[in-house]
Design a protein around this motif. Structure first.
Motif, PDB file in Angstrom:
ATOM      1  N   ALA A  41      -0.020  -6.552  -1.181  1.00 24.90           N
ATOM      2  CA  ALA A  41      -1.181  -7.058  -1.918  1.00 24.90           C
ATOM      3  C   ALA A  41      -1.254  -8.580  -1.863  1.00 24.90           C
TER       4      ALA A  41
ATOM      5  N   GLY B 176       3.895  -0.697   4.576  1.00 19.91           N
ATOM      6  CA  GLY B 176       2.621  -0.847   3.883  1.00 19.91           C
ATOM      7  C   GLY B 176       2.241  -2.311   3.784  1.00 19.91           C
TER       8      GLY B 176
ATOM      9  N   ASP C  46       3.596  -7.606   5.478  1.00 20.29           N
ATOM     10  CA  ASP C  46       3.859  -6.177   5.359  1.00 20.29           C
ATOM     11  C   ASP C  46       5.233  -5.947   4.745  1.00 20.29           C
TER      12      ASP C  46
ATOM     13  N   GLU D 221       0.843  -1.192   0.000  1.00 17.32           N
ATOM     14  CA  GLU D 221       0.000   0.000   0.000  1.00 17.32           C
ATOM     15  C   GLU D 221       0.883   1.249   0.000  1.00 17.32           C
TER      16      GLU D 221
ATOM     17  N   THR E  43       2.808   4.467   1.074  1.00 12.51           N
ATOM     18  CA  THR E  43       3.320   4.911   2.365  1.00 12.51           C
ATOM     19  C   THR E  43       3.807   6.354   2.252  1.00 12.51           C
TER      20      THR E  43
END
Length: 285
Positions: free
Chosen positions: A72, A69, A78, A46, A48
């Motif tokens: 996926a 982040g 993470d 994701e 950051t």
């Protein structure tokens, strides 16, 4: 995961272990120290507001949290996001303070002793931290060795393998003696092996003769499924071909070895086990 020779596939090993950890439901953090940031690209974290470069500037809890982040690939994985800017931290002659910054940053991720401390409920509880290093022995790789509990030395079966493994083992041993007595070499992982290649068979035998039981029994075969899965940004464990299943089995076995070594390792609270992927032979003792 570490290697002092480029192109041996250490990021592939990091990704394979991350996928194996996901299958086991083990909450995992991948630390992308390599300025090429290939692990971050494959794991699609994701967005950051910070990266590993910012963390090494200021290893405070708030900065570390902003640089992480969710991948996926799954909610239990993470990424401490990499950046090409991180090259500025690859000092060839780092100070002791610089070498300790990654270790201090990862300490900020340990659950706090006071459960009532502000933000303590949001502290992650990682069972495994995988550190992907650049193929050089500067500040970045050395700081990973200062932070890690175990080092996986990644190599390939080529004429340059022995020298690369030896240099990597010496690097592990030096950091262990000088800065991190808990660091241990987990072993040498031979990657990209072609079973029908006489040259590869010769080099594998050479490595086993020189480094004995430090050479891990599981060899990672050279399979197109690895590149295909990475191109699709999915774990190799989700690529349903015979070659992918063969590779996945090796990574599952390596993860099992890491976790068994963690069971024997009581230096860290909360069972945190950090593994560096590297290229070179493990130190003895």
């Amino acid at each position: 995961m570490l290697s002092l020779k480029g192109g041996v596939g250490k990021t592939t090993v990091v990704l394979g272990l991350a996928g194996a950890a996901l299958q086991r439901g083990l909450r995992t953090l991948v630390v992308d120290l390599d300025p090429q940031a290939n692990a971050s690209t494959a794991l699609e974290p994701e967005p950051t507001t910070a990266t590993i470069a910012d963390v090494l500037d200021e290893p405070r809890r708030s900065v570390v949290r902003r640089a992480i982040g969710g991948s996926a690939w799954g909610e239990d994985l993470d990424v401490l996001v990499g950046s090409e800017v991180n090259e500025r931290h690859n000092n060839p002659e780092p100070s002791l303070k610089q070498l300790g910054r990654l270790d201090r940053a990862l300490d900020r991720l340990l659950p706090r002793e006071d459960p009532d401390a502000p933000g303590a409920d949001d502290d992650p509880d990682y069972g495994l931290v995988l550190i992907d290093c650049p193929p050089s022995l500067g500040q970045l790789t050395r700081s990973a060795l200062v932070a890690a509990d175990r080092a996986v030395l990644v190599t390939d079966p080529t004429i340059f393998a022995v020298a690369g493994v030896q240099r990597a083992f010496e690097a592990v041993q030096n950091e262990r003696v000088e800065h991190n007595p808990r660091l241990q070499p987990l072993g040498v992982l031979i990657n990209r092996v072609r079973s029908r290649s006489a040259e590869h068979a010769f080099r594998v035998a050479e490595l086993r003769e020189l480094f004995g039981p430090l050479v891990l029994t599981g060899l990672v075969p050279d399979r197109s499924a690895i590149q295909q899965a990475q191109g699709a940004c999915v774990p190799i464990q989700h690529w349903d071909t015979p070659g992918a299943r063969e590779v996945s089995s090796v990574f599952d076995g390596l993860l099992g070895r890491i976790l068994r070594s963690a069971d024997r390792h009581d230096a860290w609270p909360n069972a945190r086990q950090q593994a560096v992927v590297s290229g070179g032979p493990p130190a003895s003792g």
